[in-house]
Design a protein around this motif. Structure first.
Motif, PDB file in Angstrom:
ATOM      1  N   UNK A 122       0.811  -1.214   0.000  1.00 49.53           N
ATOM      2  CA  UNK A 122       0.000   0.000   0.000  1.00 49.53           C
ATOM      3  C   UNK A 122       0.845   1.265   0.000  1.00 49.53           C
ATOM      4  N   UNK A 123       2.171   1.113   0.068  1.00 49.46           N
ATOM      5  CA  UNK A 123       3.052   2.263   0.074  1.00 49.46           C
ATOM      6  C   UNK A 123       3.108   2.987   1.403  1.00 49.46           C
ATOM      7  N   UNK A 124       2.839   2.265   2.487  1.00 45.59           N
ATOM      8  CA  UNK A 124       2.875   2.865   3.822  1.00 45.59           C
ATOM      9  C   UNK A 124       4.074   2.312   4.581  1.00 45.59           C
ATOM     10  N   UNK A 125       5.034   3.158   4.974  1.00 45.52           N
ATOM     11  CA  UNK A 125       6.200   2.663   5.716  1.00 45.52           C
ATOM     12  C   UNK A 125       5.794   2.170   7.099  1.00 45.52           C
ATOM     13  N   UNK A 126       6.425   1.087   7.526  1.00 39.00           N
ATOM     14  CA  UNK A 126       6.062   0.438   8.785  1.00 39.00           C
ATOM     15  C   UNK A 126       7.312   0.128   9.592  1.00 39.00           C
ATOM     16  N   UNK A 127       7.221   0.338  10.892  1.00 46.37           N
ATOM     17  CA  UNK A 127       8.283  -0.036  11.829  1.00 46.37           C
ATOM     18  C   UNK A 127       7.705  -0.978  12.866  1.00 46.37           C
ATOM     19  N   UNK A 128       8.428  -2.049  13.178  1.00 47.68           N
ATOM     20  CA  UNK A 128       8.002  -2.904  14.285  1.00 47.68           C
ATOM     21  C   UNK A 128       8.506  -2.294  15.585  1.00 47.68           C
ATOM     22  N   UNK A 129       7.742  -2.517  16.656  1.00 52.69           N
ATOM     23  CA  UNK A 129       7.958  -1.830  17.928  1.00 52.69           C
ATOM     24  C   UNK A 129       7.960  -2.841  19.068  1.00 52.69           C
ATOM     25  N   UNK A 130       8.997  -2.798  19.877  1.00 53.33           N
ATOM     26  CA  UNK A 130       9.090  -3.637  21.081  1.00 53.33           C
ATOM     27  C   UNK A 130       9.390  -5.097  20.763  1.00 53.33           C
ATOM     28  N   UNK A 131       8.699  -5.662  19.780  1.00 53.96           N
ATOM     29  CA  UNK A 131       8.979  -7.019  19.297  1.00 53.96           C
ATOM     30  C   UNK A 131       9.246  -6.947  17.802  1.00 53.96           C
ATOM     31  N   UNK A 132      10.309  -7.580  17.341  1.00 56.87           N
ATOM     32  CA  UNK A 132      10.715  -7.532  15.946  1.00 56.87           C
ATOM     33  C   UNK A 132       9.860  -8.458  15.080  1.00 56.87           C
ATOM     34  N   UNK A 133       9.298  -7.906  14.012  1.00 55.08           N
ATOM     35  CA  UNK A 133       8.587  -8.727  13.034  1.00 55.08           C
ATOM     36  C   UNK A 133       9.615  -9.549  12.250  1.00 55.08           C
TER      37      UNK A 133
END
Length: 360
Positions: A122-133
């Motif tokens: 979808x063109x949306x940047x994502x960061x994982x938080x606290x637990x790594x994806x």
């Protein structure tokens, strides 16, 4: 927001701290310089596995909200109530509605890989938080090193109880915050195990970090070893309370067996102040939330993500905005309370032992 070709950075570039402290700029895997287009919704999604635990109400949510709103953005909060499928549905809804960036604490690091891929499409940047994806490239990871937290707890307990039977009670097996903390325990204890100084008599994960199964693990370990357990390394304060109850119900004096936890919740802090609990690991959710907001804003605005390190999530190296984690024991409690006034007041912590209350 225009589609992003990049996978491992917010906008094709990441500013990363080298071991010597200098900054190095590198393109992310699959990224294309100039591919990023700043978002236009002025909304950032903050998706947590749950929001009812003390840390979320008093640190993660308010600190993230404050930093994001100060920059003129709106926060779209989501709480999955520890349900991985619910989190997927929430993510699909957030992506459909449109946001400029997503910061997500995965309920399950494998299931959340699908969310990262959908956000990328979808063109949306994502960061994982606290637990790594795991298993999916994404812009960044924000969080502490759980293995360091487990190691800090194990080192302190090993000094207090250098011999005997140990019980390790981890959190949910589907979260790196649990699996990595367990690795930290094992790395520190391995030499003592090899030398025959200690024996790990139970080593269990706990679904959804629940109190009851953690208490059952403790009860079973005590029964199987005729109450001869010399230490409990436990990965969450809510589980530690069940362990403390198991110890007391077994007729063992409170505080005679070191018990650790994590998150510095009120009940655990009171138990530490009273001498019933050895200590709790502090994952600094205030600092984590602030860093998470900074990373989200950078992603939304096509700015470099400042990262102290990088981490391999099985699909490549992810920029890592690293936050602190450390054990707070009885001797450290007073200083912690005085330096974290936003968390829990000294009056509450030392309610049952007011004579021990520090002067802040």
């Amino acid at each position: 927001m225009a589609a992003l070709a990049l996978l491992a950075t917010s906008c094709g570039q990441v500013t990363q701290q080298t071991a010597g402290g200098a900054q190095a700029t590198a393109a992310g895997a699959g990224s294309t310089a100039g591919a990023c287009t700043s978002g236009t919704t002025k909304k950032i999604a903050f998706m947590l596995k749950q929001q009812t635990a003390f840390r979320y109400l008093h640190a993660d949510v308010p600190f993230f909200k404050k930093a994001v709103e100060a920059a003129g953005y709106q926060v779209v909060f989501q709480s999955a109530e520890n349900d991985a499928n619910k989190q997927v549905a929430q993510a699909e809804n957030v992506i459909t509605q449109g946001v400029d960036a997503i910061v997500i604490q995965p309920v399950d690091f494998n299931v959340a890989a699908g969310i990262a891929k959908k956000a990328q499409a979808a063109g949306i940047p994502l960061a994982s938080y606290d637990d790594l994806i795991l298993g999916a490239p994404h812009a960044a990871f924000v969080g502490r090193d759980p293995k360091e937290g487990g190691a800090s707890a194990a080192k302190a307990v090993l000094e207090a109880a250098p011999e005997g039977n140990y019980v390790l009670i981890g959190g949910d097996a589907g979260q790196t915050g649990s699996t990595q903390m367990q690795k930290g325990y094992h790395e520190v204890l391995a030499p003592a195990v090899a030398a025959g100084q200690i024996t790990i008599v139970a080593d269990q994960f706990t679904p959804a970090w629940k109190t009851e199964p953690a208490q059952a693990t403790a009860e079973n370990a005590l029964t199987a070893n005729a109450n001869k357990v010399d230490a409990f390394l436990v990965s969450y304060d809510g589980m530690s309370l069940g362990v403390l109850q198991a110890i007391e119900q077994a007729g063992i004096k409170a505080g005679s067996i070191p018990v650790t936890g994590q998150d510095m919740e009120l009940s655990a802090m009171q138990a530490i102040a009273e001498g019933r609990m050895f200590g709790s690991v502090w994952p600094a959710p205030d600092e984590m939330a602030t860093r998470g907001a900074q990373v989200a804003l950078a992603m939304a605005q096509c700015k470099p993500v400042n990262a102290e390190a990088s981490i391999d999530n099985g699909a490549g190296r992810i920029p890592w905005a690293k936050t602190p984690i450390y054990l707070v024991g009885g001797k450290d409690l007073g200083a912690f309370v005085c330096s974290h006034s936003f968390w829990i007041s000294a009056d509450q912590v030392y309610k049952n032992v007011p004579d021990r209350k520090p002067t802040c």
